[in-house]
Design a protein around this motif. Structure first.
Motif: not given
Length: 105
Positions: A88-99
């Motif tokens: 599992l490779v997580s995205y950086l927080e700043e590129v995760k979609p924001k609701k």
């Protein structure tokens, strides 16, 4: 849209990737390998998966996947069970979609 680019040796052939809003999951069939015979590392922006058989045979494998800048290379999890490696490779927080909350006026 390519998230991973693979290169190097042809074994193992059976792997797949899937993604969601948190990151990418790579699953790879690795029959005969276990926690002690598989190594997962990050090397110069590449996710490197390698394995050496328990038998001492030199016929192991190495697979490299180039990660783009959207991934948090400090937040990678790897597990192996029943001949399947899951990374599992997580995205950086700043590129995760924001609701965005929709408000009623």
């Amino acid at each position: 849209d390519t998230i991973f680019t693979s290169s190097r040796y042809p074994k193992p052939k059976n792997y797949k990737t899937s993604s969601d809003e948190d990151g990418v999951t790579l699953t790879m069939n690795v029959p005969g390998y276990n926690k002690k015979t598989i190594e997962v590392t990050i090397d110069n922006g590449n996710l490197v998966i390698s394995g050496k058989p328990n038998t001492g045979d030199t016929d192991g494998f190495e697979k490299r996947f180039t990660l783009n800048d959207n991934f948090d290379t400090d937040n990678i999890e790897a597990t192996v069970a029943d001949g399947v490696l899951t990374v599992l490779v997580s995205y950086l927080e700043e590129v995760k979609p924001k609701k965005i909350e929709v408000k009623v006026k």
